[in-house]
Design a protein around this motif. Structure first.
Motif, PDB file in Angstrom:
ATOM      1  N   VAL A 293       0.894  -1.151   0.000  1.00  0.00           N
ATOM      2  CA  VAL A 293       0.000   0.000   0.000  1.00  0.00           C
ATOM      3  C   VAL A 293       0.931   1.199   0.000  1.00  0.00           C
ATOM      4  CG1 VAL A 293      -1.788   1.276   1.220  1.00  0.00           C
ATOM      5  CG2 VAL A 293      -1.782  -1.235   1.278  1.00  0.00           C
ATOM      6  N   GLY A 294       0.928   1.998  -1.062  1.00  0.00           N
ATOM      7  CA  GLY A 294       1.885   3.089  -1.224  1.00  0.00           C
ATOM      8  C   GLY A 294       1.441   4.395  -0.610  1.00  0.00           C
ATOM      9  N   GLU A 295       2.390   5.301  -0.477  1.00  0.00           N
ATOM     10  CA  GLU A 295       2.114   6.636   0.055  1.00  0.00           C
ATOM     11  C   GLU A 295       1.092   7.381  -0.795  1.00  0.00           C
ATOM     12  OE1 GLU A 295       5.665   8.913   0.587  1.00  0.00           O
ATOM     13  OE2 GLU A 295       6.664   7.314   1.680  1.00  0.00           O
ATOM     14  N   ASP A 296       1.071   7.075  -2.104  1.00  0.00           N
ATOM     15  CA  ASP A 296       0.140   7.760  -3.005  1.00  0.00           C
ATOM     16  C   ASP A 296      -1.248   7.151  -2.998  1.00  0.00           C
ATOM     17  OD1 ASP A 296       0.636   5.368  -4.255  1.00  0.00           O
ATOM     18  OD2 ASP A 296       1.139   6.232  -6.203  1.00  0.00           O
ATOM     19  N   GLY A 297      -1.454   6.106  -2.189  1.00  0.00           N
ATOM     20  CA  GLY A 297      -2.772   5.493  -2.114  1.00  0.00           C
ATOM     21  C   GLY A 297      -2.970   4.310  -3.024  1.00  0.00           C
ATOM     22  N   ALA A 298      -1.949   3.886  -3.772  1.00  0.00           N
ATOM     23  CA  ALA A 298      -2.078   2.720  -4.641  1.00  0.00           C
ATOM     24  C   ALA A 298      -1.890   1.451  -3.819  1.00  0.00           C
ATOM     25  CB  ALA A 298      -1.048   2.778  -5.755  1.00  0.00           C
ATOM     26  N   ALA A 299      -2.828   0.530  -3.943  1.00  0.00           N
ATOM     27  CA  ALA A 299      -2.736  -0.760  -3.264  1.00  0.00           C
ATOM     28  C   ALA A 299      -2.670  -1.846  -4.322  1.00  0.00           C
ATOM     29  CB  ALA A 299      -3.947  -0.978  -2.361  1.00  0.00           C
ATOM     30  N   ARG A 300      -1.760  -2.820  -4.114  1.00  0.00           N
ATOM     31  CA  ARG A 300      -1.599  -3.885  -5.102  1.00  0.00           C
ATOM     32  C   ARG A 300      -1.090  -5.145  -4.419  1.00  0.00           C
ATOM     33  NH1 ARG A 300      -0.680  -3.673 -10.731  1.00  0.00           N
ATOM     34  NH2 ARG A 300       0.347  -5.521 -11.529  1.00  0.00           N
ATOM     35  N   VAL A 301      -1.693  -6.284  -4.774  1.00  0.00           N
ATOM     36  CA  VAL A 301      -1.193  -7.589  -4.369  1.00  0.00           C
ATOM     37  C   VAL A 301      -1.050  -8.411  -5.641  1.00  0.00           C
ATOM     38  CG1 VAL A 301      -1.664  -9.722  -3.093  1.00  0.00           C
ATOM     39  CG2 VAL A 301      -2.231  -7.497  -2.080  1.00  0.00           C
ATOM     40  N   THR A 302       0.125  -9.008  -5.825  1.00  0.00           N
ATOM     41  CA  THR A 302       0.411  -9.837  -6.996  1.00  0.00           C
ATOM     42  C   THR A 302       0.588 -11.281  -6.536  1.00  0.00           C
ATOM     43  OG1 THR A 302       1.505  -7.997  -8.107  1.00  0.00           O
ATOM     44  CG2 THR A 302       1.991 -10.194  -8.938  1.00  0.00           C
ATOM     45  N   ILE A 303      -0.084 -12.188  -7.243  1.00  0.00           N
ATOM     46  CA  ILE A 303      -0.027 -13.619  -6.933  1.00  0.00           C
ATOM     47  C   ILE A 303       0.727 -14.318  -8.053  1.00  0.00           C
ATOM     48  CG2 ILE A 303      -1.389 -15.714  -6.546  1.00  0.00           C
ATOM     49  CD1 ILE A 303      -3.739 -13.745  -5.791  1.00  0.00           C
ATOM     50  N   ASP A 304       1.801 -15.017  -7.714  1.00  0.00           N
ATOM     51  CA  ASP A 304       2.559 -15.813  -8.677  1.00  0.00           C
ATOM     52  C   ASP A 304       1.795 -17.112  -8.913  1.00  0.00           C
ATOM     53  OD1 ASP A 304       4.316 -17.337 -10.149  1.00  0.00           O
ATOM     54  OD2 ASP A 304       5.918 -17.319  -8.647  1.00  0.00           O
ATOM     55  N   LEU A 305       1.157 -17.238 -10.078  1.00  0.00           N
ATOM     56  CA  LEU A 305       0.336 -18.413 -10.363  1.00  0.00           C
ATOM     57  C   LEU A 305       1.181 -19.675 -10.523  1.00  0.00           C
ATOM     58  CD1 LEU A 305      -2.260 -16.787 -12.777  1.00  0.00           C
ATOM     59  CD2 LEU A 305      -2.494 -17.236 -10.313  1.00  0.00           C
ATOM     60  N   ASN A 306       2.461 -19.521 -10.813  1.00  0.00           N
ATOM     61  CA  ASN A 306       3.355 -20.683 -10.866  1.00  0.00           C
ATOM     62  C   ASN A 306       3.583 -21.284  -9.493  1.00  0.00           C
ATOM     63  OD1 ASN A 306       4.239 -21.218 -13.644  1.00  0.00           O
ATOM     64  ND2 ASN A 306       4.970 -19.110 -13.564  1.00  0.00           N
ATOM     65  N   SER A 307       3.232 -20.559  -8.443  1.00  0.00           N
ATOM     66  CA  SER A 307       3.430 -21.054  -7.078  1.00  0.00           C
ATOM     67  C   SER A 307       2.226 -21.836  -6.558  1.00  0.00           C
ATOM     68  CB  SER A 307       3.739 -19.883  -6.138  1.00  0.00           C
ATOM     69  OG  SER A 307       2.573 -19.094  -5.908  1.00  0.00           O
ATOM     70  N   VAL A 308       1.279 -22.174  -7.441  1.00  0.00           N
ATOM     71  CA  VAL A 308       0.093 -22.924  -7.004  1.00  0.00           C
ATOM     72  C   VAL A 308       0.533 -24.229  -6.346  1.00  0.00           C
ATOM     73  CG1 VAL A 308      -0.297 -24.116  -9.233  1.00  0.00           C
ATOM     74  CG2 VAL A 308      -2.218 -23.713  -7.658  1.00  0.00           C
ATOM     75  N   GLU A 309      -0.080 -24.544  -5.212  1.00  0.00           N
ATOM     76  CA  GLU A 309       0.257 -25.768  -4.475  1.00  0.00           C
ATOM     77  C   GLU A 309      -1.024 -26.529  -4.160  1.00  0.00           C
ATOM     78  OE1 GLU A 309       1.760 -28.786  -3.363  1.00  0.00           O
ATOM     79  OE2 GLU A 309       3.339 -27.269  -3.674  1.00  0.00           O
ATOM     80  N   THR A 310      -1.139 -27.717  -4.757  1.00  0.00           N
ATOM     81  CA  THR A 310      -2.315 -28.564  -4.567  1.00  0.00           C
ATOM     82  C   THR A 310      -1.988 -29.841  -3.795  1.00  0.00           C
ATOM     83  OG1 THR A 310      -1.972 -29.841  -6.595  1.00  0.00           O
ATOM     84  CG2 THR A 310      -3.196 -27.756  -6.796  1.00  0.00           C
ATOM     85  N   ALA A 311      -0.723 -30.007  -3.390  1.00  0.00           N
ATOM     86  CA  ALA A 311      -0.212 -31.192  -2.695  1.00  0.00           C
ATOM     87  C   ALA A 311       0.033 -32.367  -3.634  1.00  0.00           C
ATOM     88  CB  ALA A 311      -1.109 -31.605  -1.532  1.00  0.00           C
ATOM     89  N   ILE A 312      -0.162 -32.163  -4.945  1.00  0.00           N
ATOM     90  CA  ILE A 312       0.126 -33.202  -5.937  1.00  0.00           C
ATOM     91  C   ILE A 312       0.901 -32.545  -7.079  1.00  0.00           C
ATOM     92  CG2 ILE A 312      -0.854 -34.866  -7.578  1.00  0.00           C
ATOM     93  CD1 ILE A 312      -3.291 -35.074  -5.703  1.00  0.00           C
ATOM     94  N   ASP A 313       2.160 -32.941  -7.266  1.00  0.00           N
ATOM     95  CA  ASP A 313       3.022 -32.298  -8.255  1.00  0.00           C
ATOM     96  C   ASP A 313       2.445 -32.315  -9.667  1.00  0.00           C
ATOM     97  OD1 ASP A 313       4.893 -31.604  -6.358  1.00  0.00           O
ATOM     98  OD2 ASP A 313       6.200 -33.325  -6.746  1.00  0.00           O
ATOM     99  N   VAL A 314       1.895 -33.451 -10.088  1.00  0.00           N
ATOM    100  CA  VAL A 314       1.327 -33.550 -11.436  1.00  0.00           C
ATOM    101  C   VAL A 314       0.179 -32.557 -11.598  1.00  0.00           C
ATOM    102  CG1 VAL A 314       0.045 -35.049 -13.028  1.00  0.00           C
ATOM    103  CG2 VAL A 314       2.052 -35.932 -11.826  1.00  0.00           C
ATOM    104  N   ARG A 315      -0.650 -32.450 -10.583  1.00  0.00           N
ATOM    105  CA  ARG A 315      -1.786 -31.520 -10.643  1.00  0.00           C
ATOM    106  C   ARG A 315      -1.297 -30.075 -10.637  1.00  0.00           C
ATOM    107  NH1 ARG A 315      -6.468 -32.624  -6.543  1.00  0.00           N
ATOM    108  NH2 ARG A 315      -4.804 -32.176  -5.063  1.00  0.00           N
ATOM    109  N   ASN A 316      -0.248 -29.770  -9.858  1.00  0.00           N
ATOM    110  CA  ASN A 316       0.332 -28.423  -9.888  1.00  0.00           C
ATOM    111  C   ASN A 316       0.729 -28.054 -11.305  1.00  0.00           C
ATOM    112  OD1 ASN A 316       0.122 -28.373  -7.090  1.00  0.00           O
ATOM    113  ND2 ASN A 316       2.303 -28.738  -6.736  1.00  0.00           N
ATOM    114  N   GLY A 317       1.428 -28.955 -11.983  1.00  0.00           N
ATOM    115  CA  GLY A 317       1.865 -28.706 -13.354  1.00  0.00           C
ATOM    116  C   GLY A 317       0.700 -28.535 -14.311  1.00  0.00           C
TER     117      GLY A 317
END
Length: 192
Positions: A54-78
């Motif tokens: 959250v910046g001083e100018d009022g800009a708020a941003r959250v970025t999610i790395d979709l490559n970091s998806v974790e489903t507990a199954i490697d094949v399903r993650n891929g």
């Protein structure tokens, strides 16, 4: 009490007194979603890669790395990276808001506020405005933003329905829900 205000007003209420910038504390933040297959089997998944501020100018941003998806199954993650999110072309999802300086005193003093707030979700090349219920509180040195109940994201709104169908077919399932409940708990720390 639920108030209808801008996300920025709520988040800026923490930062305004010192005109501080707030940075996402990734070790204490999480984004979870639930998938439902064959109409009865629900599974919880999460993303490990988050950045935000959250910046001083009022800009708020959250970025999610979709490559970091974790489903507990490697094949399903891929498969989710390749077939659903298509991370080669769309590696991240973003949540943004423009902060409107308004609510300050109560949250800065340690009050807890629950509000329905407009945010913009950018996912798979599509941007959509959503009203999201959030609970926000502060201990003075940090602030936490959480969902009191999940946000329902519809695959068809973001061009993800073909990917859901591809996952269903490759896994040999009868169905995978195209509406996904998402919840999050985000912790921000002040940056000097």
């Amino acid at each position: 009490m639920i108030k209808r205000i801008g996300l920025g007003a709520l988040l800026l209420s923490f930062a305004l007194p010192a005109l501080a910038q707030w940075e996402l504390d990734t070790t204490h933040s999480s984004v979870y979603f639930i998938s439902v297959k064959n109409a009865a089997v629900a599974e919880t998944h999460h993303f490990g890669g988050l950045l935000g501020y959250v910046g001083e100018d009022g800009a708020a941003r959250v970025t999610i790395d979709l490559n970091s998806v974790e489903t507990a199954i490697d094949v399903r993650n891929g498969r989710m990276r390749e077939m659903l999110f298509e991370t080669v072309d769309f590696p991240t999802a973003t949540v943004t808001a423009k902060i409107d300086p308004a609510i300050l005193a109560e949250v800065a003093k340690g009050a807890t506020i629950t509000a329905e707030l407009p945010v913009t979700l950018g996912l798979h090349g599509v941007e959509k405005s959503l009203d999201v219920a959030l609970t926000v509180f502060s201990d003075g040195a940090s602030m936490r933003v959480m969902t009191p109940y999940p946000v329902l994201i519809k695959a068809e709104d973001f061009g993800l329905a073909p990917g859901v169908e591809a996952l269903r077919a490759v896994a040999g399932l009868n169905s995978i829900s195209t509406a996904v409940p998402v919840s999050f708990s985000l912790s921000f720390r002040e940056v000097e």
